[in-house]
Design an enzyme around this catalytic site. Structure first.
Site, PDB file in Angstrom:
ATOM      1  N   ASP A 233      14.178  -9.961  58.027  1.00 19.01           N
ATOM      2  CA  ASP A 233      15.056 -10.704  57.128  1.00 19.01           C
ATOM      3  C   ASP A 233      14.396 -11.982  56.637  1.00 19.01           C
ATOM      4  O   ASP A 233      14.665 -12.450  55.531  1.00 19.01           O
ATOM      5  CB  ASP A 233      16.389 -11.000  57.827  1.00 19.01           C
ATOM      6  CG  ASP A 233      17.151  -9.687  58.003  1.00 19.01           C
ATOM      7  OD1 ASP A 233      16.880  -8.985  59.003  1.00 19.01           O
ATOM      8  OD2 ASP A 233      17.933  -9.327  57.106  1.00 19.01           O
ATOM      9  N   LYS A 244      17.200  -7.826  62.740  1.00 15.37           N
ATOM     10  CA  LYS A 244      18.450  -7.474  63.423  1.00 15.37           C
ATOM     11  C   LYS A 244      18.381  -7.760  64.917  1.00 15.37           C
ATOM     12  O   LYS A 244      17.375  -7.451  65.567  1.00 15.37           O
ATOM     13  CB  LYS A 244      18.741  -5.991  63.174  1.00 15.37           C
ATOM     14  CG  LYS A 244      19.988  -5.433  63.840  1.00 15.37           C
ATOM     15  CD  LYS A 244      21.245  -6.227  63.531  1.00 15.37           C
ATOM     16  CE  LYS A 244      21.509  -6.375  62.060  1.00 15.37           C
ATOM     17  NZ  LYS A 244      22.491  -7.440  61.736  1.00 15.37           N
TER      18      LYS A 244
END
Ligand code: MRU
Length: 341
Positions: A233, A244
């Site tokens: 991310d 995650k």
């Protein structure tokens, strides 16, 4: 040997932005229209669309929709702020919104919508190409003939504009006839692995085995997988990787069993202004994601919950980072910089 491809898409523009509602998968395939920035902000927050590159693209198209409805700059700047702040961790979101807003600011009032849409489409096309390039760079890291890989969460077509980042590598190996099996962690609490990665695999006939997150360490110990591939991310300048929650635990177990951990992310996910993982903002999500399972209560009401959506894996646990520009291996500030733009 076939081309790596997918039948799955997260978003499309058909005279307006449409999103595949990922909250309903794998049970129902439903496309929903997203009329403007407020609706797109809600769709990003409630995970109708998710995955760092996909939320950036959704927001870019949503800003274009907004420019069609009202080309006033003050209104578009407000919409851009709303979109960019919908989720904090993924670097792609604010970057994509900032790019489309700059294009709008430079366009004459009557051309703002067309220019913004062109810019969103160009970002989408760039992501399609980036996914293919990452897939090819990443597949070359696994030269040992047939391989089985373990992944976490969903870093596939549902999380990007193309064939995926980590799943891009998987799809290229599959197209080359070199993928024995994909193992997918279910990724509690939101189950992106079970609901989304396993669904993508079934759609594209990729052999896939689903496992509970707690089973990953024993799978790694068994020698059944030759690599762990995940997306990201946000990647900091020192090579730390936010992804995650659960990725860090996988990285620790992979290192213990000498299984390489490969992170795949487009340059839009790198944040060279973030010096280390400690400066990456980590989204905390609602307690009910953990206290319930698909709306069914699984914990006492009111019990306190720790629910970070992401964790940070330090660079020394990452064997290689792949972007469309190439491969950083070993992962150092210098090699990360060389593939970040
Ligand atoms: O909360 P999510 O589903 O948006 O989290 C997604 C991930 O962590 C993905 O691994 C990451 O965005 C990379 S997707 C190419």
């Amino acid at each position: 040997m076939g081309e790596a491809r997918t039948s799955v898409a997260a978003l499309r523009w058909l005279d307006g932005l449409e999103l595949l509602d990922q909250r309903l998968l794998p049970g129902r395939v439903r496309w929903v229209g997203v009329p403007g920035a407020a609706a797109a902000g809600r769709a990003i927050r409630n995970l109708t669309v998710r995955g760092a590159p996909a939320i950036g693209l959704a927001a870019a198209y949503a800003l274009a929709s907004e420019a069609r409805a009202n080309p006033e700059l003050s209104q578009l700047r407000r919409a851009a702020r709303l979109l960019a702040s919908a989720r904090p961790t993924g670097a792609d979101l604010a970057r994509a919104v900032g790019h489309v807003l700059r294009v709008i600011e430079q366009a004459p009032r009557e051309d703002r919508f067309e220019r913004a849409l062109e810019a969103a489409r160009a970002l989408h096309q760039a992501d399609v190409a980036a996914c293919l390039a990452m897939g090819e760079h990443g597949a070359r890291l696994f030269e040992m003939g047939e391989v089985s890989l373990l992944t976490h969460c969903n870093a596939g077509a549902l999380a990007t504009g193309g064939i995926g980042t980590a799943l891009g590598i998987v799809r290229v190996l599959h197209a080359q006839g070199r993928l024995a099996r994909l193992y997918a962690c279910e990724a509690r609490p939101v189950l992106q692995g079970a609901r989304l990665t396993a669904w993508e695999a079934v759609q594209d006939e990729i052999p896939c085995t689903l496992l509970a997150d707690g089973a990953a360490a024993s799978l790694l110990a068994s020698g059944a997988v030759q690599g762990v591939v995940v997306g990201a991310d946000r990647i900091a300048a020192d090579g730390s990787v936010a992804n995650k929650v659960g990725t860090y635990a996988l990285a620790l177990a992979a290192a213990r069993h000498r299984v390489p951990l490969v992170v795949a992310a487009p340059t839009t996910t790198f944040d060279m202004a973030c010096p280390t993982g400690a400066s990456i903002p980590i989204e905390q999500r609602s307690a009910d994601e953990v206290r319930t399972l698909r709306r069914h209560r699984t914990a006492p009401e009111g019990v306190e919950v720790y629910n970070p959506a992401f964790d940070v894996t330090p660079a020394d646990l990452v064997t290689a980072i792949v972007s469309e520009r190439g491969v950083a291996r070993p992962v150092t500030p210098e090699t990360v910089r060389s593939i970040a733009t």
